[in-house]
Design a protein around this motif. Sequence first.
Motif, mmCIF file in Angstrom:
data_model
loop_
_atom_site.group_PDB
_atom_site.id
_atom_site.type_symbol
_atom_site.label_atom_id
_atom_site.label_comp_id
_atom_site.label_asym_id
_atom_site.label_seq_id
_atom_site.Cartn_x
_atom_site.Cartn_y
_atom_site.Cartn_z
ATOM 1 N N GLN A 1 0.826 -1.214 0.000
ATOM 2 C CA GLN A 1 0.000 0.000 0.000
ATOM 3 C C GLN A 1 0.855 1.255 0.000
ATOM 4 O O GLN A 1 0.635 2.181 -0.779
ATOM 5 C CB GLN A 1 -0.917 0.003 1.232
ATOM 6 N N LEU A 2 1.879 1.253 0.855
ATOM 7 C CA LEU A 2 2.769 2.408 0.947
ATOM 8 C C LEU A 2 3.519 2.602 -0.375
ATOM 9 O O LEU A 2 3.642 3.724 -0.885
ATOM 10 C CB LEU A 2 3.768 2.180 2.098
ATOM 11 N N MET A 3 3.967 1.495 -0.937
ATOM 12 C CA MET A 3 4.723 1.550 -2.191
ATOM 13 C C MET A 3 3.857 2.159 -3.299
ATOM 14 O O MET A 3 4.298 3.056 -4.023
ATOM 15 C CB MET A 3 5.154 0.114 -2.532
ATOM 16 N N HIS A 4 2.617 1.689 -3.420
ATOM 17 C CA HIS A 4 1.743 2.197 -4.490
ATOM 18 C C HIS A 4 1.428 3.677 -4.296
ATOM 19 O O HIS A 4 1.378 4.444 -5.263
ATOM 20 C CB HIS A 4 0.463 1.357 -4.575
ATOM 21 N N VAL B 1 13.666 0.737 7.572
ATOM 22 C CA VAL B 1 14.379 0.300 8.787
ATOM 23 C C VAL B 1 13.936 -1.114 9.150
ATOM 24 O O VAL B 1 14.754 -1.987 9.461
ATOM 25 C CB VAL B 1 14.118 1.274 9.965
ATOM 26 N N ALA B 2 12.629 -1.361 9.050
ATOM 27 C CA ALA B 2 12.102 -2.691 9.372
ATOM 28 C C ALA B 2 12.638 -3.731 8.390
ATOM 29 O O ALA B 2 12.917 -4.870 8.753
ATOM 30 C CB ALA B 2 10.581 -2.658 9.326
ATOM 31 N N CYS B 3 12.791 -3.311 7.154
ATOM 32 C CA CYS B 3 13.229 -4.212 6.096
ATOM 33 C C CYS B 3 14.724 -4.553 6.229
ATOM 34 O O CYS B 3 15.110 -5.714 6.249
ATOM 35 C CB CYS B 3 12.948 -3.476 4.789
ATOM 36 N N PHE B 4 15.548 -3.530 6.353
ATOM 37 C CA PHE B 4 17.001 -3.752 6.353
ATOM 38 C C PHE B 4 17.596 -3.876 7.758
ATOM 39 O O PHE B 4 18.804 -4.090 7.900
ATOM 40 C CB PHE B 4 17.711 -2.622 5.587
ATOM 41 N N LYS B 5 16.752 -3.703 8.779
ATOM 42 C CA LYS B 5 17.201 -3.820 10.182
ATOM 43 C C LYS B 5 18.370 -2.874 10.498
ATOM 44 O O LYS B 5 19.318 -3.238 11.187
ATOM 45 C CB LYS B 5 17.623 -5.264 10.527
ATOM 46 N N HIS C 1 9.972 11.448 4.024
ATOM 47 C CA HIS C 1 9.079 10.281 3.876
ATOM 48 C C HIS C 1 9.171 9.416 5.143
ATOM 49 O O HIS C 1 9.718 8.305 5.098
ATOM 50 C CB HIS C 1 9.492 9.442 2.660
ATOM 51 N N PRO C 2 8.655 9.936 6.273
ATOM 52 C CA PRO C 2 8.851 9.208 7.540
ATOM 53 C C PRO C 2 8.318 7.774 7.532
ATOM 54 O O PRO C 2 8.957 6.874 8.076
ATOM 55 C CB PRO C 2 8.107 10.076 8.563
ATOM 56 N N GLU C 3 7.178 7.569 6.885
ATOM 57 C CA GLU C 3 6.591 6.206 6.861
ATOM 58 C C GLU C 3 7.459 5.252 6.051
ATOM 59 O O GLU C 3 7.684 4.103 6.444
ATOM 60 C CB GLU C 3 5.210 6.269 6.212
ATOM 61 N N LEU C 4 7.920 5.751 4.922
ATOM 62 C CA LEU C 4 8.770 4.927 4.057
ATOM 63 C C LEU C 4 10.077 4.615 4.777
ATOM 64 O O LEU C 4 10.579 3.487 4.738
ATOM 65 C CB LEU C 4 9.050 5.667 2.729
ATOM 66 N N TYR C 5 10.608 5.623 5.469
ATOM 67 C CA TYR C 5 11.846 5.419 6.227
ATOM 68 C C TYR C 5 11.657 4.309 7.259
ATOM 69 O O TYR C 5 12.482 3.398 7.375
ATOM 70 C CB TYR C 5 12.281 6.725 6.919
#
Length: 267
Positions: free
Chosen positions: A198-201, A252-256, A244-248
């Motif tokens: 959703q965020l990506m789109h 962080v969750a993705c790359f730890k 882009h705080p949400e994307l950031y």
Amino acid sequence: MQLQLIIIGIVCITILLFLVLKKKQEKTVIAPIPEAWRKILEQKVVFYRRLLSLDQRRFEDEVMRFLSEIVIEGVKTEITDEDKVLIAASAVIPIFGFESWKYTNLKTVLIYPDYFDQNLNFENPEGIAAIAGLVGTGRFENQMILSKKALHHGFDNNSDKLNTAIHEFVHLLDKSDGAIDGIPKALLENHQYIPWLQLMHHKMEAINKDKSDIRNYGGTSETEFLAVASEYFFSRPKLLKRKHPELYKMMVACFKQDLAKRKSFTK
Ligand SMILES: [Zn+2]
């Protein structure tokens, strides 16, 4: 009697397996990084410079491990130590938040001297020679092709949110679950897939409406969005966090890795 023989057989096989594995482990002892290569990291790789010294040692080990496992070949260009170190650094940066990560879908990195066209021509391109890197499929499976110019540009200019080699390694991470679809399932938890999509789109729509500072190429597909946003995250984390705080947060969750928290990341 028969049972005893079976037990002895199992014990022998176990000992044999143990010895074979031990030998294999001994073989993969990683050499310490040469001093000249450490200097290249210090001079060229901002990400490395901003690590605590303990983490710098781990980064160096990961660089050496990568170079001991992956073949790097120049096509009509000579490979320098700097090329090697920068390629390895690009591979290590996205996976540095994980204790151990192996690029199981990569065997060789081919370096072309310049940008190339869709037929991989760089000397006399038939089309527009604008491709900086790609992850191979078909006869190029398990290979990555990188333009030497683009590789160096990624580390020479630290403000333009561009880093071709990191972009391609993120494609490999995306591909590690079997599909290049912009959802790095190996990095995300199940419950994060839908919010990520959703965020990506939402972000891609903004790019395509010309209302984003994320590079246009990120609007072409989900997989390119992931790779382009990752370039932004790893080169300008503080800026990404601000704009882009949400994307950031998702990155962080993705790359730890919470890069903006590191003291010396000033931009
Ligand atoms: Zn791409």
